[in-house]
Design an enzyme around this catalytic site. Structure first.
Site, PDB file in Angstrom:
ATOM      1  N   ASN A 105       2.362  12.773 -15.177  1.00 17.73           N
ATOM      2  CA  ASN A 105       3.590  12.561 -15.949  1.00 17.73           C
ATOM      3  C   ASN A 105       3.840  11.059 -16.097  1.00 17.73           C
ATOM      4  OD1 ASN A 105       4.177  12.618 -13.163  1.00 17.73           O
ATOM      5  ND2 ASN A 105       6.330  13.085 -13.495  1.00 17.73           N
ATOM      6  N   GLU A 107       6.893   8.695 -17.107  1.00 24.12           N
ATOM      7  CA  GLU A 107       8.324   8.635 -17.439  1.00 24.12           C
ATOM      8  C   GLU A 107       8.641   7.364 -18.216  1.00 24.12           C
ATOM      9  OE1 GLU A 107      10.597   9.537 -13.883  1.00 24.12           O
ATOM     10  OE2 GLU A 107       9.949  11.627 -14.034  1.00 24.12           O
ATOM     11  N   CYS A 116       5.193  14.953 -19.901  1.00 19.57           N
ATOM     12  CA  CYS A 116       4.710  15.711 -18.751  1.00 19.57           C
ATOM     13  C   CYS A 116       3.203  15.529 -18.577  1.00 19.57           C
ATOM     14  CB  CYS A 116       4.956  17.200 -18.946  1.00 19.57           C
ATOM     15  SG  CYS A 116       6.667  17.670 -19.033  1.00 19.57           S
ATOM     16  N   GLU A 118       0.916  17.759 -18.170  1.00 15.99           N
ATOM     17  CA  GLU A 118       0.077  18.692 -18.938  1.00 15.99           C
ATOM     18  C   GLU A 118      -0.160  18.181 -20.349  1.00 15.99           C
ATOM     19  OE1 GLU A 118       2.752  19.274 -17.145  1.00 15.99           O
ATOM     20  OE2 GLU A 118       2.937  21.367 -16.544  1.00 15.99           O
ATOM     21  N   CYS A 162       6.387  23.250 -18.609  1.00 15.94           N
ATOM     22  CA  CYS A 162       7.645  23.400 -19.342  1.00 15.94           C
ATOM     23  C   CYS A 162       7.370  23.982 -20.736  1.00 15.94           C
ATOM     24  CB  CYS A 162       8.359  22.049 -19.454  1.00 15.94           C
ATOM     25  SG  CYS A 162       7.663  20.972 -20.729  1.00 15.94           S
ATOM     26  N   CYS A 165       5.151  21.902 -23.051  1.00 12.87           N
ATOM     27  CA  CYS A 165       3.736  21.885 -22.646  1.00 12.87           C
ATOM     28  C   CYS A 165       3.056  23.213 -22.966  1.00 12.87           C
ATOM     29  CB  CYS A 165       3.608  21.559 -21.161  1.00 12.87           C
ATOM     30  SG  CYS A 165       4.059  19.854 -20.805  1.00 12.87           S
TER      31      CYS A 165
END
Ligand code: THU
Length: 220
Positions: A105, A107, A116, A118, A162, A165
């Site tokens: 990830n 940020e 993210c 993924e 999520c 993703c």
């Protein structure tokens, strides 16, 4: 998770366990759409084959993919959430070559521009020509700046991809695409993207087959 009832004996037993489920992932396992295995068990039998639809994967490949996700997590950039995630995708390119591609990830101070693990891994894979995703592993957890209570509570859950993703990985799924979710406490949950993202809007909804897609010539 321990089941109280024998699922093979009667469907009523499955329903009883589903009712008793506390988390979404217990539901996945209870519904028979997932399998929970301990990591040491996977490592002990690397040649054992797990068959999901027509796709066969060895326990060794699953543990390698989990190891890849852990390695990718080393570079997690999560100064705001302190939640570090790593993913590793087992993907195939047009020549039939396979690769494991990792991502973490990333940020952002704007928060909203965070990506993210993924999706980072997915975009890395596609940008290198690997457009057919056979499996991916995810591992996530808080760093030690977060209180023990919160860490413990989070660790009880499985870090599932999520919604965004799921949408992005669905674009390139090999059907089946295994989703392997590992906890740092050693349990691994194996399910499929189709189960996590049923009836999704995807390339086929637009009459497109990603495996056959070839870009047009660059023109000026
Ligand atoms: N995150 C992931 O990388 N993957 C997931 O599946 C869930 C959430 C990241 C995004 C953000 O950096 C942090 O975890 C907290 O949401």
């Amino acid at each position: 998770m321990d089941f109280r009832f024998d699922h093979m004996a009667s469907t009523d037993n499955i329903l009883a366990d589903l009712k008793a489920s506390k988390t979404a992932m217990e539901l996945v396992i209870g519904a028979g759409k997932g399998l929970e295995i301990a990591l040491p068990h996977l490592r002990k039998m690397p040649d054992k084959i797990l068959e999901v639809n027509s796709y066969r994967v060895t326990y060794g490949e699953i543990s390698e993919l989990v190891a890849g996700a852990r390695k990718a997590r080393e570079f997690s950039y999560a100064p705001y959430s302190h939640f570090n995630v790593g993913a590793s995708i087992f993907a195939e390119n047009k020549s039939g070559l396979f690769a494991r591609i990792g991502g973490c990830n990333v940020e952002n101070a704007s928060y909203g521009e965070t990506k993210c693990a993924e999706r980072v891994a997915a975009f890395k894979a596609v940008s290198e020509g690997f457009r057919k995703f056979h499996a991916f592993a995810v591992v996530g957890g808080f760093d030690d700046s977060i209180s023990k209570d919160i860490r413990r509570a989070a660790q009880k859950e499985y870090i599932t991809p999520c919604g965004a993703c799921r949408q992005v990985t669905n674009e390139f799924e090999a059907n089946p695409c295994l989703v392997i979710i590992a906890r740092d406490t050693g349990e691994v949950l194996i399910t499929t993207l189709q189960y996590l993202f049923p009836c999704g809007f995807g390339p086929r909804s637009l009459g497109m087959d990603p495996a056959r897609y070839d870009r047009h010539k660059i023109a000026i």
